[in-house]
Design a protein around this motif. Structure first.
Motif, PDB file in Angstrom:
ATOM      1  N   VAL A 135       0.895  -1.195  -0.090  1.00  9.08           N
ATOM      2  CA  VAL A 135       0.057   0.019   0.107  1.00  9.08           C
ATOM      3  C   VAL A 135       0.709   1.067   0.008  1.00  9.08           C
ATOM      4  CG1 VAL A 135      -2.025  -1.365   1.236  1.00  9.08           C
ATOM      5  CG2 VAL A 135      -0.232   0.104   2.664  1.00  9.08           C
ATOM      6  N   ASP A 136       0.151   2.452  -0.196  1.00  6.61           N
ATOM      7  CA  ASP A 136       1.081   3.727  -0.048  1.00  6.61           C
ATOM      8  C   ASP A 136       1.528   3.688   1.407  1.00  6.61           C
ATOM      9  OD1 ASP A 136       2.052   6.417  -0.775  1.00  6.61           O
ATOM     10  OD2 ASP A 136       0.415   7.096   0.628  1.00  6.61           O
ATOM     11  N   ILE A 161      -6.357  -1.233 -13.251  1.00 10.33           N
ATOM     12  CA  ILE A 161      -5.318  -1.378 -14.335  1.00 10.33           C
ATOM     13  C   ILE A 161      -4.297  -0.387 -14.333  1.00 10.33           C
ATOM     14  CG2 ILE A 161      -4.598  -2.079 -16.579  1.00 10.33           C
ATOM     15  CD1 ILE A 161      -7.255  -3.278 -16.894  1.00 10.33           C
ATOM     16  N   ILE A 162      -2.961  -0.485 -13.947  1.00 14.30           N
ATOM     17  CA  ILE A 162      -2.040   0.271 -13.716  1.00 14.30           C
ATOM     18  C   ILE A 162      -0.518   0.224 -14.932  1.00 14.30           C
ATOM     19  CG2 ILE A 162      -2.620   1.235 -11.556  1.00 14.30           C
ATOM     20  CD1 ILE A 162       0.417  -1.146 -12.070  1.00 14.30           C
ATOM     21  N   ASN A 163      -0.810  -1.079 -15.635  1.00 14.91           N
ATOM     22  CA  ASN A 163       0.140  -1.352 -16.720  1.00 14.91           C
ATOM     23  C   ASN A 163       1.650  -2.017 -16.141  1.00 14.91           C
ATOM     24  OD1 ASN A 163      -1.523  -0.604 -18.918  1.00 14.91           O
ATOM     25  ND2 ASN A 163      -1.130   1.552 -18.299  1.00 14.91           N
ATOM     26  N   ASN A 164       2.319  -1.367 -15.252  1.00 18.77           N
ATOM     27  CA  ASN A 164       3.332  -1.723 -14.877  1.00 18.77           C
ATOM     28  C   ASN A 164       3.672  -1.023 -13.358  1.00 18.77           C
ATOM     29  OD1 ASN A 164       4.406   0.867 -15.321  1.00 18.77           O
ATOM     30  ND2 ASN A 164       4.854   0.483 -17.204  1.00 18.77           N
ATOM     31  N   LEU A 165       5.009  -1.285 -12.958  1.00 16.52           N
ATOM     32  CA  LEU A 165       5.519  -0.767 -11.712  1.00 16.52           C
ATOM     33  C   LEU A 165       5.391   0.693 -11.478  1.00 16.52           C
ATOM     34  CD1 LEU A 165       6.574  -1.775  -8.897  1.00 16.52           C
ATOM     35  CD2 LEU A 165       8.819  -2.097  -9.763  1.00 16.52           C
ATOM     36  N   ASP A 166       5.763   1.542 -12.530  1.00 11.79           N
ATOM     37  CA  ASP A 166       5.767   2.794 -12.443  1.00 11.79           C
ATOM     38  C   ASP A 166       4.309   3.287 -12.335  1.00 11.79           C
ATOM     39  OD1 ASP A 166       8.669   2.887 -12.672  1.00 11.79           O
ATOM     40  OD2 ASP A 166       8.398   3.292 -14.858  1.00 11.79           O
ATOM     41  N   GLY A 167       3.557   2.411 -13.008  1.00 12.59           N
ATOM     42  CA  GLY A 167       2.177   2.886 -12.900  1.00 12.59           C
ATOM     43  C   GLY A 167       1.446   2.729 -11.554  1.00 12.59           C
ATOM     44  N   ALA A 168       2.041   1.410 -10.922  1.00 11.54           N
ATOM     45  CA  ALA A 168       1.663   1.248  -9.510  1.00 11.54           C
ATOM     46  C   ALA A 168       2.079   2.394  -8.503  1.00 11.54           C
ATOM     47  CB  ALA A 168       2.272   0.009  -9.161  1.00 11.54           C
ATOM     48  N   VAL A 169       3.222   2.870  -8.662  1.00  9.51           N
ATOM     49  CA  VAL A 169       3.780   3.877  -8.005  1.00  9.51           C
ATOM     50  C   VAL A 169       2.861   5.110  -8.000  1.00  9.51           C
ATOM     51  CG1 VAL A 169       5.712   5.523  -7.499  1.00  9.51           C
ATOM     52  CG2 VAL A 169       6.121   3.219  -7.928  1.00  9.51           C
ATOM     53  N   SER A 203      -5.104   6.424  -4.406  1.00  9.39           N
ATOM     54  CA  SER A 203      -6.141   5.356  -5.123  1.00  9.39           C
ATOM     55  C   SER A 203      -6.730   4.708  -3.896  1.00  9.39           C
ATOM     56  CB  SER A 203      -5.522   4.713  -5.910  1.00  9.39           C
ATOM     57  OG  SER A 203      -4.432   3.810  -5.381  1.00  9.39           O
ATOM     58  N   ASN A 204      -5.856   4.502  -2.815  1.00 12.52           N
ATOM     59  CA  ASN A 204      -6.147   3.683  -1.699  1.00 12.52           C
ATOM     60  C   ASN A 204      -6.280   2.215  -2.058  1.00 12.52           C
ATOM     61  OD1 ASN A 204      -6.605   4.071   1.099  1.00 12.52           O
ATOM     62  ND2 ASN A 204      -8.697   3.096   1.176  1.00 12.52           N
ATOM     63  N   ALA A 205      -5.740   1.783  -3.293  1.00 13.63           N
ATOM     64  CA  ALA A 205      -5.756   0.205  -3.551  1.00 13.63           C
ATOM     65  C   ALA A 205      -4.478  -0.350  -2.949  1.00 13.63           C
ATOM     66  CB  ALA A 205      -5.626   0.342  -5.362  1.00 13.63           C
ATOM     67  N   TYR A 206      -4.503  -1.533  -2.962  1.00 14.25           N
ATOM     68  CA  TYR A 206      -3.196  -2.143  -2.786  1.00 14.25           C
ATOM     69  C   TYR A 206      -2.643  -3.068  -4.027  1.00 14.25           C
ATOM     70  CZ  TYR A 206      -6.060  -6.281  -2.452  1.00 14.25           C
ATOM     71  OH  TYR A 206      -7.002  -7.667  -2.686  1.00 14.25           O
ATOM     72  N   ASP A 254      12.098   0.224   0.755  1.00 16.26           N
ATOM     73  CA  ASP A 254      12.868   0.911   1.545  1.00 16.26           C
ATOM     74  C   ASP A 254      13.280   2.417   1.450  1.00 16.26           C
ATOM     75  OD1 ASP A 254      13.862  -1.710   2.406  1.00 16.26           O
ATOM     76  OD2 ASP A 254      15.519  -1.808   0.746  1.00 16.26           O
ATOM     77  N   LYS A 255      12.679   2.936   0.345  1.00 14.38           N
ATOM     78  CA  LYS A 255      12.636   4.399   0.041  1.00 14.38           C
ATOM     79  C   LYS A 255      11.508   4.956   0.676  1.00 14.38           C
ATOM     80  CE  LYS A 255      15.425   3.935  -4.322  1.00 14.38           C
ATOM     81  NZ  LYS A 255      15.142   3.822  -5.756  1.00 14.38           N
ATOM     82  N   GLY A 256      10.575   4.256   1.188  1.00 14.99           N
ATOM     83  CA  GLY A 256       9.204   4.947   2.112  1.00 14.99           C
ATOM     84  C   GLY A 256       8.412   5.314   0.909  1.00 14.99           C
ATOM     85  N   ILE A 257       8.334   4.711  -0.331  1.00 15.80           N
ATOM     86  CA  ILE A 257       7.236   4.749  -1.129  1.00 15.80           C
ATOM     87  C   ILE A 257       5.948   3.958  -1.194  1.00 15.80           C
ATOM     88  CG2 ILE A 257       6.696   4.811  -3.636  1.00 15.80           C
ATOM     89  CD1 ILE A 257       9.811   5.690  -4.418  1.00 15.80           C
ATOM     90  N   PHE A 258       6.497   2.664  -0.859  1.00 16.84           N
ATOM     91  CA  PHE A 258       5.371   1.690  -0.577  1.00 16.84           C
ATOM     92  C   PHE A 258       5.632   1.216   1.043  1.00 16.84           C
ATOM     93  CE2 PHE A 258       4.866  -0.398  -4.994  1.00 16.84           C
ATOM     94  CZ  PHE A 258       4.210   0.831  -5.538  1.00 16.84           C
TER      95      PHE A 258
END
Length: 282
Positions: free
Chosen positions: A91-92, A139-147, A154-157, A170-174
């Motif tokens: 999640v975020d 649908i977010i296409n790829n890892l960049d889209g997920a970020v 979005s509150n999605a997982y 580790d970078k505090g994004i996810f």
């Protein structure tokens, strides 16, 4: 030289292919192996096989079984990675959700329908005892889209391979709220029926080369450092991943195929459990 088109995700699992190509191991057999990275993952790769845009794919087992079951004119040639894939559930980082239980009613961000991130969200929901009919997707296409999706509120997982996404954690994004291993070998080598019909000898040469490289892969001096540098991973993470990962050189067992089909059928993701001959080469 015979050109062979192959696709796979740009992840550490596929380094044996790149090392073999860099060493000229395929060229020695008269094979011009043309590799294309597909960051969108399994759903996109299955589509490319179906439409004849590639000859071979290194693809998630469950995604390929589903695609062949639904009419993709391709076959599973053999196992490529024999160990399970560990899916991290993310999640975020700023979210108040901290456990798998917290996400039960949330949407799922997936690369595309039929992808591993799509199918494994069903497996995870089934494992948790959730109502799989209530799953909803973005649908977010790829890892960049997920970020972009998760950090955009979005509150999605989002489910993706644990070690590939760990730098984002580790970078505090996810934030990782849990994980879900596949109940079977995670990657297979698949090929189109057309390629196999016209190039059975060539297919065997490709397998001879890659199976030699995967058998010896863990014994390459400083392979952990090579992997860490190429894929932007911490050395201790790569060492942990290497200790868990086993490459395969054998056909997918029929029992495993039937187990995958049964899970997909129970989840209403395929319409029937088919005979193994529909899925396997030779």
């Amino acid at each position: 030289m015979k050109k062979v088109r192959i696709i796979g995700v740009p992840e550490h699992f596929n380094l044996p292919w790149h090392l073999a190509m860099e060493d000229g191991a395929f060229e020695e057999r008269g094979i011009d192996l043309e590799w294309t990275d597909v960051p969108e993952g399994t759903g996109k790769m299955a589509q490319m096989l179906q439409e004849g845009e590639t000859d071979l794919a290194i693809i998630l087992t469950e995604g390929m079984v589903k695609s062949i079951s639904q009419g993709n004119p391709s076959k599973i040639v053999q196992v490529f990675v024999a160990s399970p894939l560990l899916w991290g559930i993310h999640v975020d980082a700023s979210s108040t959700r901290n456990t798998i239980k917290d996400i039960e009613h949330d949407k799922v961000a997936i690369s595309r329908l039929g992808s591993g991130s799509h199918l494994m969200s069903y497996i995870n929901a089934q494992n948790q005892g959730w109502d799989t009919k209530k799953l909803q997707f973005e649908i977010i296409n790829n890892l960049d889209g997920a970020v972009e999706n998760l950090t955009g509120g979005s509150n999605a997982y989002f489910m993706w391979e644990y070690f590939t996404t760990k730098p984002l954690v580790d970078k505090g994004i996810f934030k990782r709220v849990g994980d879900c291993p596949t109940p079977w070998p995670c990657f297979v080598i698949a090929a189109t029926d057309t390629f196999l019909k016209n190039n059975s000898g060539l297919m065997k040469h490709v397998l001879d080369v890659i199976n030699l490289y995967t058998e010896e892969f863990k014994f390459i001096p400083s392979i952990d450092r090579t992997l860490g540098n190429r894929y932007d991973q911490k050395l201790e993470d790569i060492q942990s991943w290497l200790s868990k990962t086993r490459w395969g050189q054998d056909p997918l067992p029929k029992e495993t195929l039937n187990e995958v089909q049964k899970r997909l059928f129970d989840l209403k993701l395929i319409e029937e459990v088919k005979n193994a001959s529909a899925f396997f080469w030779e």
